[in-house]
Write a protein that holds these residues in place. Structure first.
Motif, mmCIF file in Angstrom:
data_model
loop_
_atom_site.group_PDB
_atom_site.id
_atom_site.type_symbol
_atom_site.label_atom_id
_atom_site.label_comp_id
_atom_site.label_asym_id
_atom_site.label_seq_id
_atom_site.Cartn_x
_atom_site.Cartn_y
_atom_site.Cartn_z
ATOM 1 N N GLY A 173 15.304 -4.450 -8.645
ATOM 2 C CA GLY A 173 16.664 -4.829 -8.992
ATOM 3 C C GLY A 173 16.703 -5.601 -10.281
ATOM 4 N N SER A 174 17.825 -6.258 -10.502
ATOM 5 C CA SER A 174 18.016 -7.052 -11.714
ATOM 6 C C SER A 174 18.000 -8.539 -11.363
ATOM 7 N N VAL A 175 17.354 -9.315 -12.205
ATOM 8 C CA VAL A 175 17.229 -10.748 -11.943
ATOM 9 C C VAL A 175 17.177 -11.473 -13.285
ATOM 10 N N GLN A 176 17.604 -12.709 -13.280
ATOM 11 C CA GLN A 176 17.545 -13.518 -14.494
ATOM 12 C C GLN A 176 16.133 -14.062 -14.699
ATOM 13 N N PRO A 177 15.781 -14.387 -15.938
ATOM 14 C CA PRO A 177 14.474 -15.010 -16.186
ATOM 15 C C PRO A 177 14.279 -16.247 -15.317
ATOM 16 N N GLY A 178 13.077 -16.375 -14.777
ATOM 17 C CA GLY A 178 12.778 -17.466 -13.872
ATOM 18 C C GLY A 178 13.031 -17.140 -12.418
ATOM 19 N N GLY A 179 13.675 -16.021 -12.163
ATOM 20 C CA GLY A 179 13.993 -15.618 -10.807
ATOM 21 C C GLY A 179 12.827 -14.949 -10.098
ATOM 22 N N SER A 180 13.099 -14.496 -8.873
ATOM 23 C CA SER A 180 12.069 -13.889 -8.030
ATOM 24 C C SER A 180 12.563 -12.581 -7.428
ATOM 25 N N LEU A 181 11.609 -11.705 -7.162
ATOM 26 C CA LEU A 181 11.856 -10.477 -6.412
ATOM 27 C C LEU A 181 10.643 -10.208 -5.537
ATOM 28 N N ARG A 182 10.875 -9.516 -4.443
ATOM 29 C CA ARG A 182 9.782 -9.107 -3.575
ATOM 30 C C ARG A 182 9.838 -7.600 -3.407
ATOM 31 N N LEU A 183 8.822 -6.927 -3.914
ATOM 32 C CA LEU A 183 8.727 -5.483 -3.773
ATOM 33 C C LEU A 183 7.964 -5.143 -2.502
ATOM 34 N N SER A 184 8.360 -4.037 -1.882
ATOM 35 C CA SER A 184 7.681 -3.536 -0.699
ATOM 36 C C SER A 184 7.221 -2.114 -0.943
ATOM 37 N N CYS A 185 6.084 -1.768 -0.353
ATOM 38 C CA CYS A 185 5.560 -0.410 -0.412
ATOM 39 C C CYS A 185 5.238 0.000 1.013
ATOM 40 N N ALA A 186 6.009 0.933 1.530
ATOM 41 C CA ALA A 186 5.804 1.419 2.888
ATOM 42 C C ALA A 186 5.053 2.741 2.847
ATOM 43 N N ALA A 187 4.039 2.841 3.692
ATOM 44 C CA ALA A 187 3.196 4.032 3.724
ATOM 45 C C ALA A 187 3.394 4.814 5.008
ATOM 46 N N SER A 188 3.324 6.126 4.883
ATOM 47 C CA SER A 188 3.379 6.976 6.067
ATOM 48 C C SER A 188 2.510 8.193 5.823
ATOM 49 N N GLY A 189 2.029 8.772 6.892
ATOM 50 C CA GLY A 189 1.310 10.030 6.793
ATOM 51 C C GLY A 189 -0.197 9.907 6.672
ATOM 52 N N PHE A 190 -0.711 8.703 6.612
ATOM 53 C CA PHE A 190 -2.153 8.591 6.564
ATOM 54 C C PHE A 190 -2.578 7.253 7.157
ATOM 55 N N THR A 191 -3.868 7.108 7.303
ATOM 56 C CA THR A 191 -4.407 5.893 7.899
ATOM 57 C C THR A 191 -4.467 4.810 6.852
ATOM 58 N N TRP A 192 -3.406 4.061 6.832
ATOM 59 C CA TRP A 192 -3.202 3.039 5.808
ATOM 60 C C TRP A 192 -4.321 2.019 5.749
ATOM 61 N N VAL A 193 -4.791 1.627 6.875
ATOM 62 C CA VAL A 193 -5.643 0.453 6.942
ATOM 63 C C VAL A 193 -6.977 0.629 6.223
ATOM 64 N N TYR A 194 -7.360 1.862 5.909
ATOM 65 C CA TYR A 194 -8.649 2.086 5.267
ATOM 66 C C TYR A 194 -8.571 2.125 3.744
ATOM 67 N N TYR A 195 -7.367 2.042 3.186
ATOM 68 C CA TYR A 195 -7.193 2.269 1.764
ATOM 69 C C TYR A 195 -6.830 1.001 1.006
ATOM 70 N N ALA A 196 -7.412 0.866 -0.169
ATOM 71 C CA ALA A 196 -6.947 -0.158 -1.100
ATOM 72 C C ALA A 196 -5.610 0.274 -1.683
ATOM 73 N N ILE A 197 -4.754 -0.698 -1.938
ATOM 74 C CA ILE A 197 -3.412 -0.439 -2.448
ATOM 75 C C ILE A 197 -3.182 -1.263 -3.698
ATOM 76 N N GLY A 198 -2.505 -0.652 -4.657
ATOM 77 C CA GLY A 198 -2.242 -1.370 -5.893
ATOM 78 C C GLY A 198 -0.808 -1.211 -6.357
ATOM 79 N N TRP A 199 -0.442 -2.088 -7.283
ATOM 80 C CA TRP A 199 0.846 -1.996 -7.964
ATOM 81 C C TRP A 199 0.589 -1.782 -9.454
ATOM 82 N N PHE A 200 1.327 -0.879 -10.023
ATOM 83 C CA PHE A 200 1.290 -0.597 -11.450
ATOM 84 C C PHE A 200 2.712 -0.737 -11.990
ATOM 85 N N ARG A 201 2.822 -0.817 -13.295
ATOM 86 C CA ARG A 201 4.154 -0.840 -13.905
ATOM 87 C C ARG A 201 4.114 -0.125 -15.244
#
Length: 122
Positions: A10-38
């Motif tokens: 979303g949109s936020v002013q400088p100094g603000g906060s956001l929390r991104l979520s990544c929901a996984a389906s279709g595979f065994t999540w617990v065995y995989y490393a997960i990353g964020w890119f931009r």
């Protein structure tokens, strides 16, 4: 079918906060490393943060250290990126990604989400 779905941008002013979520389906999540890119307009995609399958190991790009926190809830098949003290230069499309490896590695991920826009502006 493997699927990663990001939310929380979303949109936020400088100094603000956001929390991104990544929901996984279709595979065994617990065995995989997960990353964020931009990827910011006109720039290459860059790694932001990564968390191992157990959650015991994390890493961050220097530009976000001390401001961003990655965590995972394997019971909910979800990884979070808490972003505090946001700056205009954090503006980008943020992507969740998964490696078929339990630890964070340097080669490209095997799976990608569709991305979520983060805009930091006054």
């Amino acid at each position: 079918q493997l699927q990663l779905v990001e939310s929380g941008g979303g949109s936020v002013q400088p100094g603000g906060s956001l929390r991104l979520s990544c929901a996984a389906s279709g595979f065994t999540w617990v065995y995989y490393a997960i990353g964020w890119f931009r990827q910011a307009p006109g720039k290459e995609r860059e790694g932001v943060s990564c968390i191992s399958s157990s959650g015991g190991s994390t890493n961050y790009a220097d530009s976000v250290k001390g401001r961003f926190t990655i965590e995972r809830d394997n019971a909910k098949n979800t990884v979070y990126l808490q972003m505090n003290s946001l700056k205009p230069e954090d503006t980008a499309v943020y992507y969740c990604a998964a490696w078929t490896a339990s630890i964070c590695v340097t080669y490209p991920p095997d799976y990608w989400g569709q991305g979520t826009q983060v805009t930091v502006s006054s």
